[in-house]
Write a protein that holds these residues in place. Structure first.
Motif, PDB file in Angstrom:
ATOM      1  N   VAL A  77      56.572  12.720  56.348  1.00 42.44           N
ATOM      2  CA  VAL A  77      56.095  11.700  55.546  1.00 42.44           C
ATOM      3  C   VAL A  77      54.589  11.301  55.439  1.00 42.44           C
ATOM      4  O   VAL A  77      53.880  11.298  56.597  1.00 42.44           O
ATOM      5  N   GLY A  78      54.076  11.035  54.508  1.00 43.83           N
ATOM      6  CA  GLY A  78      52.720  10.956  54.264  1.00 43.83           C
ATOM      7  C   GLY A  78      51.880  12.098  54.368  1.00 43.83           C
ATOM      8  O   GLY A  78      50.712  11.956  54.424  1.00 43.83           O
ATOM      9  N   LEU A  82      51.848  15.795  63.593  1.00 43.30           N
ATOM     10  CA  LEU A  82      52.134  15.844  65.249  1.00 43.30           C
ATOM     11  C   LEU A  82      52.638  14.658  65.762  1.00 43.30           C
ATOM     12  O   LEU A  82      53.631  15.259  66.768  1.00 43.30           O
ATOM     13  N   ILE A  83      52.615  13.459  65.589  1.00 46.46           N
ATOM     14  CA  ILE A  83      53.271  12.430  65.851  1.00 46.46           C
ATOM     15  C   ILE A  83      54.590  12.445  65.413  1.00 46.46           C
ATOM     16  O   ILE A  83      55.721  12.266  66.333  1.00 46.46           O
ATOM     17  N   ALA A  98      55.973  20.057  69.049  1.00 44.28           N
ATOM     18  CA  ALA A  98      54.427  19.788  68.638  1.00 44.28           C
ATOM     19  C   ALA A  98      53.565  21.330  68.757  1.00 44.28           C
ATOM     20  O   ALA A  98      52.808  21.129  67.804  1.00 44.28           O
ATOM     21  N   ILE A  99      53.739  21.916  69.616  1.00 49.00           N
ATOM     22  CA  ILE A  99      53.171  23.270  69.842  1.00 49.00           C
ATOM     23  C   ILE A  99      53.279  24.109  68.655  1.00 49.00           C
ATOM     24  O   ILE A  99      52.475  24.690  68.175  1.00 49.00           O
ATOM     25  N   LEU A 100      54.887  23.985  68.279  1.00 45.28           N
ATOM     26  CA  LEU A 100      54.964  24.932  67.059  1.00 45.28           C
ATOM     27  C   LEU A 100      54.435  24.276  65.743  1.00 45.28           C
ATOM     28  O   LEU A 100      54.007  24.990  64.963  1.00 45.28           O
ATOM     29  N   PHE A 101      54.381  23.053  65.654  1.00 42.57           N
ATOM     30  CA  PHE A 101      53.711  22.340  64.636  1.00 42.57           C
ATOM     31  C   PHE A 101      51.900  22.837  64.602  1.00 42.57           C
ATOM     32  O   PHE A 101      51.688  23.163  63.406  1.00 42.57           O
ATOM     33  N   VAL A 102      51.552  22.885  65.794  1.00 41.23           N
ATOM     34  CA  VAL A 102      50.039  23.247  65.922  1.00 41.23           C
ATOM     35  C   VAL A 102      49.981  24.668  65.167  1.00 41.23           C
ATOM     36  O   VAL A 102      49.047  24.919  64.499  1.00 41.23           O
ATOM     37  N   ILE A 103      50.666  25.713  65.765  1.00 42.58           N
ATOM     38  CA  ILE A 103      50.683  26.838  65.427  1.00 42.58           C
ATOM     39  C   ILE A 103      50.957  26.917  63.978  1.00 42.58           C
ATOM     40  O   ILE A 103      50.365  27.774  63.162  1.00 42.58           O
TER      41      ILE A 103
END
Length: 78
Positions: A50-51, A64-65, A21-26
């Motif tokens: 997806v979406g 994030l989810i 999740a932290i990598l996704f935020v970055i």
């Protein structure tokens, strides 16, 4: 001191999920920090999540989810 060898499924999955999740935020904010190849960046997000509809709040929360859930799936497969 915490015993690092005692890693239950939930504990490890939570750690991996949070890390991803932290990598996704970055990665999400890197789109705005370094505006190079933005169309490629968007295409990769659309392929991965997806979406995903664009760089907006709904897509951010959804991605994030999904990323956090993929952490649990990855640990379960491992």
């Amino acid at each position: 001191m915490e015993d690092t060898n005692n890693c239950t499924y939930l504990r490890c999955a939570n750690r991996v999920g949070l890390f991803l999740a932290i990598l996704f935020v970055i990665c999400f904010f890197w789109y705005f920090i370094r505006p190079v190849e933005q169309e490629l960046h968007l295409s990769l997000f659309r392929l991965s999540y997806v979406g995903f509809s664009g760089m907006n709040l709904i897509s951010f929360i959804s991605g994030l989810i999904q990323t956090y859930i993929w952490g649990y799936i990855a640990v379960g497969i491992w």
